[in-house]
Design a protein around this motif. Structure first.
Motif, mmCIF file in Angstrom:
data_model
loop_
_atom_site.group_PDB
_atom_site.id
_atom_site.type_symbol
_atom_site.label_atom_id
_atom_site.label_comp_id
_atom_site.label_asym_id
_atom_site.label_seq_id
_atom_site.Cartn_x
_atom_site.Cartn_y
_atom_site.Cartn_z
ATOM 1 N N ALA A 42 0.826 -1.206 0.000
ATOM 2 C CA ALA A 42 0.000 0.000 0.000
ATOM 3 C C ALA A 42 0.863 1.260 0.000
ATOM 4 O O ALA A 42 0.573 2.234 -0.714
ATOM 5 C CB ALA A 42 -0.937 -0.004 1.214
ATOM 6 N N CYS A 43 1.948 1.244 0.783
ATOM 7 C CA CYS A 43 2.868 2.394 0.792
ATOM 8 C C CYS A 43 3.412 2.666 -0.610
ATOM 9 O O CYS A 43 3.532 3.831 -1.013
ATOM 10 C CB CYS A 43 4.037 2.129 1.748
ATOM 11 N N ASP A 44 3.731 1.617 -1.329
ATOM 12 C CA ASP A 44 4.273 1.790 -2.682
ATOM 13 C C ASP A 44 3.240 2.433 -3.604
ATOM 14 O O ASP A 44 3.581 3.279 -4.444
ATOM 15 C CB ASP A 44 4.732 0.441 -3.245
ATOM 16 N N LEU A 45 1.969 2.046 -3.455
ATOM 17 C CA LEU A 45 0.930 2.650 -4.281
ATOM 18 C C LEU A 45 0.708 4.124 -3.926
ATOM 19 O O LEU A 45 0.399 4.935 -4.796
ATOM 20 C CB LEU A 45 -0.380 1.873 -4.120
ATOM 21 N N PHE A 46 0.873 4.450 -2.656
ATOM 22 C CA PHE A 46 0.667 5.836 -2.221
ATOM 23 C C PHE A 46 1.920 6.696 -2.372
ATOM 24 O O PHE A 46 1.864 7.904 -2.113
ATOM 25 C CB PHE A 46 0.218 5.876 -0.753
ATOM 26 N N ARG A 47 3.029 6.117 -2.770
ATOM 27 C CA ARG A 47 4.277 6.879 -2.833
ATOM 28 C C ARG A 47 4.181 8.123 -3.721
ATOM 29 O O ARG A 47 4.708 9.195 -3.359
ATOM 30 C CB ARG A 47 5.429 5.983 -3.282
ATOM 31 N N PRO A 48 3.514 8.064 -4.883
ATOM 32 C CA PRO A 48 3.389 9.300 -5.675
ATOM 33 C C PRO A 48 2.642 10.411 -4.933
ATOM 34 O O PRO A 48 2.984 11.593 -5.073
ATOM 35 C CB PRO A 48 2.611 8.845 -6.919
ATOM 36 N N VAL A 49 1.635 10.054 -4.124
ATOM 37 C CA VAL A 49 0.913 11.052 -3.336
ATOM 38 C C VAL A 49 1.851 11.641 -2.286
ATOM 39 O O VAL A 49 1.861 12.862 -2.059
ATOM 40 C CB VAL A 49 -0.321 10.419 -2.659
ATOM 41 N N TYR A 50 2.624 10.787 -1.653
ATOM 42 C CA TYR A 50 3.600 11.231 -0.648
ATOM 43 C C TYR A 50 4.600 12.205 -1.263
ATOM 44 O O TYR A 50 4.885 13.264 -0.695
ATOM 45 C CB TYR A 50 4.308 10.000 -0.082
ATOM 46 N N ASP A 51 5.121 11.857 -2.441
ATOM 47 C CA ASP A 51 6.110 12.716 -3.095
ATOM 48 C C ASP A 51 5.494 14.035 -3.544
ATOM 49 O O ASP A 51 6.075 15.112 -3.328
ATOM 50 C CB ASP A 51 6.720 11.983 -4.296
ATOM 51 N N GLU A 52 4.315 13.963 -4.150
ATOM 52 C CA GLU A 52 3.660 15.167 -4.674
ATOM 53 C C GLU A 52 3.293 16.137 -3.549
ATOM 54 O O GLU A 52 3.383 17.360 -3.703
ATOM 55 C CB GLU A 52 2.409 14.760 -5.463
ATOM 56 N N SER A 53 2.895 15.587 -2.407
ATOM 57 C CA SER A 53 2.484 16.432 -1.274
ATOM 58 C C SER A 53 3.649 16.803 -0.368
ATOM 59 O O SER A 53 3.446 17.433 0.673
ATOM 60 C CB SER A 53 1.404 15.712 -0.453
ATOM 61 N N LYS A 54 4.866 16.411 -0.772
ATOM 62 C CA LYS A 54 6.074 16.680 0.026
ATOM 63 C C LYS A 54 5.953 16.129 1.447
ATOM 64 O O LYS A 54 6.322 16.769 2.429
ATOM 65 C CB LYS A 54 6.384 18.182 0.043
ATOM 66 N N GLY A 55 5.397 14.907 1.521
ATOM 67 C CA GLY A 55 5.337 14.216 2.798
ATOM 68 C C GLY A 55 4.181 14.589 3.688
ATOM 69 O O GLY A 55 4.147 14.192 4.860
ATOM 70 N N LEU A 56 3.203 15.319 3.164
ATOM 71 C CA LEU A 56 2.036 15.655 3.973
ATOM 72 C C LEU A 56 1.022 14.511 3.967
ATOM 73 O O LEU A 56 0.451 14.161 4.998
ATOM 74 C CB LEU A 56 1.375 16.932 3.456
ATOM 75 N N ASP A 57 0.807 13.921 2.793
ATOM 76 C CA ASP A 57 -0.148 12.822 2.630
ATOM 77 C C ASP A 57 0.575 11.603 2.061
ATOM 78 O O ASP A 57 1.792 11.581 1.936
ATOM 79 C CB ASP A 57 -1.290 13.244 1.694
ATOM 80 N N GLY A 58 -0.215 10.595 1.704
ATOM 81 C CA GLY A 58 0.352 9.380 1.120
ATOM 82 C C GLY A 58 0.809 8.366 2.146
ATOM 83 O O GLY A 58 1.592 7.466 1.818
ATOM 84 N N TYR A 59 0.304 8.458 3.372
ATOM 85 C CA TYR A 59 0.733 7.556 4.442
ATOM 86 C C TYR A 59 -0.195 6.353 4.569
ATOM 87 O O TYR A 59 -1.394 6.424 4.298
ATOM 88 C CB TYR A 59 0.769 8.288 5.784
ATOM 89 N N VAL A 60 0.393 5.255 5.041
ATOM 90 C CA VAL A 60 -0.358 4.065 5.417
ATOM 91 C C VAL A 60 0.000 3.769 6.868
ATOM 92 O O VAL A 60 1.184 3.694 7.211
ATOM 93 C CB VAL A 60 -0.010 2.858 4.517
ATOM 94 N N SER A 61 -1.012 3.622 7.721
ATOM 95 C CA SER A 61 -0.770 3.483 9.158
ATOM 96 C C SER A 61 -0.749 2.017 9.596
ATOM 97 O O SER A 61 -1.587 1.222 9.174
ATOM 98 C CB SER A 61 -1.847 4.219 9.961
ATOM 99 N N LEU A 62 0.199 1.709 10.467
ATOM 100 C CA LEU A 62 0.343 0.377 11.055
ATOM 101 C C LEU A 62 0.427 0.543 12.561
ATOM 102 O O LEU A 62 1.223 1.342 13.063
ATOM 103 C CB LEU A 62 1.613 -0.308 10.532
ATOM 104 N N GLU A 63 -0.356 -0.229 13.294
ATOM 105 C CA GLU A 63 -0.493 -0.020 14.733
ATOM 106 C C GLU A 63 0.452 -0.895 15.549
ATOM 107 O O GLU A 63 0.671 -2.067 15.226
ATOM 108 C CB GLU A 63 -1.942 -0.323 15.147
#
Length: 388
Positions: free
Chosen positions: A87-108
């Protein structure tokens, strides 16, 4: 335009409160990221329990891990980490585009560690290291005991999703922990512009508990208990958001912001409507505004996409929110008592599915031909504590 796509223009990201291997494999998650503006994803033991227990998608990996003679808790952890990484890999473009604001996947972290400061910190370090993705966000419950662990993990540069926040007092404690962590990093010459965190404020569980108490009461000094039904969670969230804005006006935060620090955003969690008599987007529409995240389950996302109304609402009705909280106290209901109960119950609601996952894997172990494993053996594995 799809209401979901409109949220970002109002300063709110929406994240998915669900994760399954099937959505990773069939392209559903990739499509939602690309077409529907999905900006992040959360998981918890209950979510993984459903995914693992109600499908055969994990059986091949379970069988392989059994052959490797891996203990049951390690098997669960391996299953979860593989999904989180994908899931992190799929969200990586969002993470990069938002400069680390979004694109996270949470693990507890293990919910058994909620009141264990050192255990929570060590587990956060270990999980962050094992996932090996910059956009994994480790979830730690916002118990008083865990606040020092949250601060230390943030100081070390681990993105943290502080979960199970019900009261404004609990929120304030983690907000200042974030600020202290940033200040410490700055003092030691460490970068602060890459660190990200969210404070997850829970909603629907508040109304479930308060409504139950209101229905047992009669009028007091002209206050009708039925007039407060379904209103407490949003009122509490609005007042928490107001406190959030006040903290952003504090000189300590403004020094950090000038150095490039990211805001620890407010995240609205537990946003599915539990009472069928209430509007199914009642925890989304009134809480839209800057620097917020709404993490929704699938049914709430579908409802909001279908008929949600988008406009800046989170700062509306502040006086009404205060009056609502005051009316509750006049009726004799202690909101502090409610939030303390919900924190305790919330932890148990994560402990039980965590333990059930181990039982599910044990059953699959038997079905797939592996030998069973005792609880004592499970407890010996890192990250899993014996159930009390």
């Amino acid at each position: 335009m799809n209401p979901l796509l409109q949220l970002l223009a109002h300063g709110q990201s929406y994240w998915l409160d669900n994760l399954t291997r099937q959505m990773l494999r069939n392209g559903e998650l990739a499509r939602r990221i690309h077409d529907e503006g999905l900006r992040g994803q959360t998981s918890n033991p209950a979510i993984f329990g459903k995914a693992i227990g109600k499908s055969q998608d994990y059986d091949e990996q379970i069988e392989r891990l059994i052959d490797e003679r891996r203990p049951t808790p390690e098997i669960y952890e391996a299953l979860a980490i593989q999904d989180i990484q994908a899931a992190c890999d799929l969200f990586r473009p969002v993470y990069d585009e938002s400069k680390g604001l979004d694109g996270y996947v949470s693990l507890e972290v293990s919910p058994h560690l909620a009141h264990d400061m050192q255990g929570s910190l060590e587990e956060a370090r270990r999980l962050h290291r094992m996932v090996q993705r910059p956009n994994v966000m480790i979830k730690i419950p916002g118990t008083p005991e865990a606040v020092p662990a949250i601060e230390e993990a943030l100081f070390e540069g681990i993105p943290i999703n502080v979960t199970l926040l019900f009261s404004i007092e609990s929120y304030e404690a983690v907000a200042w922990a974030y600020i202290r962590a940033l200040e410490r990093r700055l003092e030691q010459g460490k970068s602060i512009n890459a660190l990200s965190s969210v404070a997850s404020f829970f909603l629907s569980r508040i109304d479930v508990e308060v409504d139950k108490r209101l229905k047992a009461l009669g009028p007091v000094d002209g206050i009708q208990p039925q007039d407060l039904l379904g209103k407490m969670a949003v009122a509490n969230a609005k007042l928490a958001y107001q406190r959030f804005r006040e903290i952003l006006d504090d000189p300590r935060w403004q020094v950090l912001e000038r150095q490039g620090a990211k805001v620890q955003r407010m995240l609205w969690a537990s946003t599915s409507t539990k009472n069928p008599d209430y509007r199914d987007v009642m925890y989304v529409e009134p809480l839209i505004g800057p620097d917020t995240v709404n993490t929704m389950p699938d049914e709430t996302i579908a409802a909001f996409a279908d008929h949600g109304v988008v406009r800046d609402t989170v700062m509306e009705g502040m006086e009404e929110a205060r009056q609502t909280m005051q009316a509750l106290e006049k009726l004799g209901i202690s909101f502090r008592e409610v939030t303390e109960l919900l924190m305790t119950e919330g932890m148990q609601k994560f402990v039980e599915p965590f333990d059930q996952i181990l039982d599910i894997i044990e059953k699959k172990r038997s079905l797939l031909g592996g030998e069973g494993q005792t609880r004592a053996g499970e407890a010996a594995s890192k990250g899993a504590q014996p159930a009390k």
